[in-house]
Scaffold this active site. Sequence first.
Site, PDB file in Angstrom:
ATOM      1  N   HIS A  57      11.054 -31.830  46.530  1.00 55.55           N
ATOM      2  CA  HIS A  57      12.019 -30.760  46.828  1.00 55.55           C
ATOM      3  C   HIS A  57      13.373 -31.072  46.162  1.00 55.55           C
ATOM      4  O   HIS A  57      13.948 -30.242  45.464  1.00 55.55           O
ATOM      5  CB  HIS A  57      12.140 -30.662  48.355  1.00 55.55           C
ATOM      6  CG  HIS A  57      13.189 -29.720  48.854  1.00 55.55           C
ATOM      7  ND1 HIS A  57      12.878 -28.523  49.450  1.00 55.55           N
ATOM      8  CD2 HIS A  57      14.544 -29.813  48.872  1.00 55.55           C
ATOM      9  CE1 HIS A  57      13.997 -27.915  49.808  1.00 55.55           C
ATOM     10  NE2 HIS A  57      15.031 -28.678  49.472  1.00 55.55           N
ATOM     11  N   GLU A  58      13.830 -32.304  46.350  1.00 57.19           N
ATOM     12  CA  GLU A  58      15.131 -32.699  45.784  1.00 57.19           C
ATOM     13  C   GLU A  58      15.089 -32.731  44.263  1.00 57.19           C
ATOM     14  O   GLU A  58      16.076 -32.429  43.602  1.00 57.19           O
ATOM     15  CB  GLU A  58      15.561 -34.061  46.333  1.00 57.19           C
ATOM     16  CG  GLU A  58      15.803 -34.108  47.837  1.00 57.19           C
ATOM     17  CD  GLU A  58      16.838 -33.099  48.300  1.00 57.19           C
ATOM     18  OE1 GLU A  58      17.774 -32.793  47.534  1.00 57.19           O
ATOM     19  OE2 GLU A  58      16.704 -32.599  49.433  1.00 57.19           O
ATOM     20  N   HIS A  61      15.872 -29.294  42.988  1.00 60.56           N
ATOM     21  CA  HIS A  61      17.325 -29.055  42.886  1.00 60.56           C
ATOM     22  C   HIS A  61      17.890 -29.760  41.654  1.00 60.56           C
ATOM     23  O   HIS A  61      18.678 -29.196  40.897  1.00 60.56           O
ATOM     24  CB  HIS A  61      18.051 -29.649  44.099  1.00 60.56           C
ATOM     25  CG  HIS A  61      17.821 -28.918  45.386  1.00 60.56           C
ATOM     26  ND1 HIS A  61      18.079 -27.581  45.536  1.00 60.56           N
ATOM     27  CD2 HIS A  61      17.375 -29.350  46.593  1.00 60.56           C
ATOM     28  CE1 HIS A  61      17.796 -27.216  46.788  1.00 60.56           C
ATOM     29  NE2 HIS A  61      17.361 -28.274  47.447  1.00 60.56           N
ATOM     30  N   ASP A 162      20.307 -25.527  52.115  1.00 63.18           N
ATOM     31  CA  ASP A 162      20.027 -24.681  50.947  1.00 63.18           C
ATOM     32  C   ASP A 162      20.279 -23.201  51.220  1.00 63.18           C
ATOM     33  O   ASP A 162      20.913 -22.511  50.417  1.00 63.18           O
ATOM     34  CB  ASP A 162      18.577 -24.863  50.497  1.00 63.18           C
ATOM     35  CG  ASP A 162      18.318 -26.293  50.052  1.00 63.18           C
ATOM     36  OD1 ASP A 162      19.289 -26.983  49.708  1.00 63.18           O
ATOM     37  OD2 ASP A 162      17.148 -26.705  50.066  1.00 63.18           O
TER      38      ASP A 162
HETATM   39 ZN   LIG Z   1      17.063 -28.518  49.477  1.00 63.61          ZN
END
Ligand SMILES: [Zn+2]
Length: 362
Positions: A57-58, A61, A162
């Site tokens: 997930h990171e 980003h 987020d």
């Molecule tokens: Zn996030």
Amino acid sequence: MRWSFTIGTIFGIPIRLHVTFLLLLAWIGFNTSSSGNQGGLPGIFHVVLVFFCVLLHELGHSLMARRYGVGVESITLLPIGGMAAMKTLPDSARAEFLIALAGPAVSLSLGTAFLVGTYHQYGTDLWNSLAKSAIATPLIVEMSIINLALGIFNLVPAFPMDGGRILRAVLWSRQGFEPATQIAVKIGQGLAVGLFLMTLFGYFNSWLGLIAIFIYFGAESEKRSAAWRTAIADALVADVMQTRVQTVHPDETIDEVFHRMMESTQDHFPVVAGDETVGLLTRRTIVTAMQDHQMDRRVSQLMSLEIHYCSPLDPLAQIVQLMDQRNLPCVLVLHDDKIAGLITSRQVWRYRWDKQQEVNRS
Ligand SMILES: [Zn+2]
């Protein structure tokens, strides 16, 4: 972030683990091994699995941030989730929108892919068997649930999560950066207080209470950095830096440097031997040496070897953010390989104060 250490590098981004995360693993290992015949490993295996998904997930980003020219300092895994530390704030609402969206997009895509995989492998009978607890949950189902949950949870508009960032980006494109931040912070803190109260009354797991506290103070610090950003938006390092910089020699005593500090407005001293900058002596080191009766020690014995440099033409906001993130007392300004100045929070505060006076006068 303090209290964390690097465990590896992916796409050139250091992946860091917060020490509290190891405590969590130890706690789970201890609890599961002492509470029955299951042994400590499966619990730990699940935590590692969850954090692998958090890492993906990171990375979502981070890679999107890079596409928009925002450098990624590191990714830190904490017990309450992951955090990708950016070197600067995105410079447009569109960039912030896409960077914030990229993480949940990765999680939701993975979750959906695993869900489709589950369906292909087991068909619809699986849900019946699971509902009857006839079989243990297959790994692929867990992966699907973890990722979908991560994606959905992070889309809650509780700034600085987020969803809150996405909200700010939308407001930013309509109302400008600072008003958008103010609104996003209010909503984020409102939701955090609500969540915290609900955990107090037992509606949610206490873990969520911890996340609520994290959101509340995270929003507060984002509010401050947004105010800073507005105040110093157009400034360059050269506009603010202290230009008359005294340097010290590694063989000088702390006592000698202390007297210089008292006679000048300088708090931190580059340590120079010949033409080379070899260290930095900070105010804190000098004060600590004084308290510990170590004033006769040499500069070379106590100086910090960690020196950060910037150029006079760097945007001030970028350097301030770097100082914030790494907790740096001072950054040296280099021009043609020579020390041209230094930046400490004192210079930045003064600049901001002067700006404020200008605004008040006009
Ligand atoms: Zn996030």
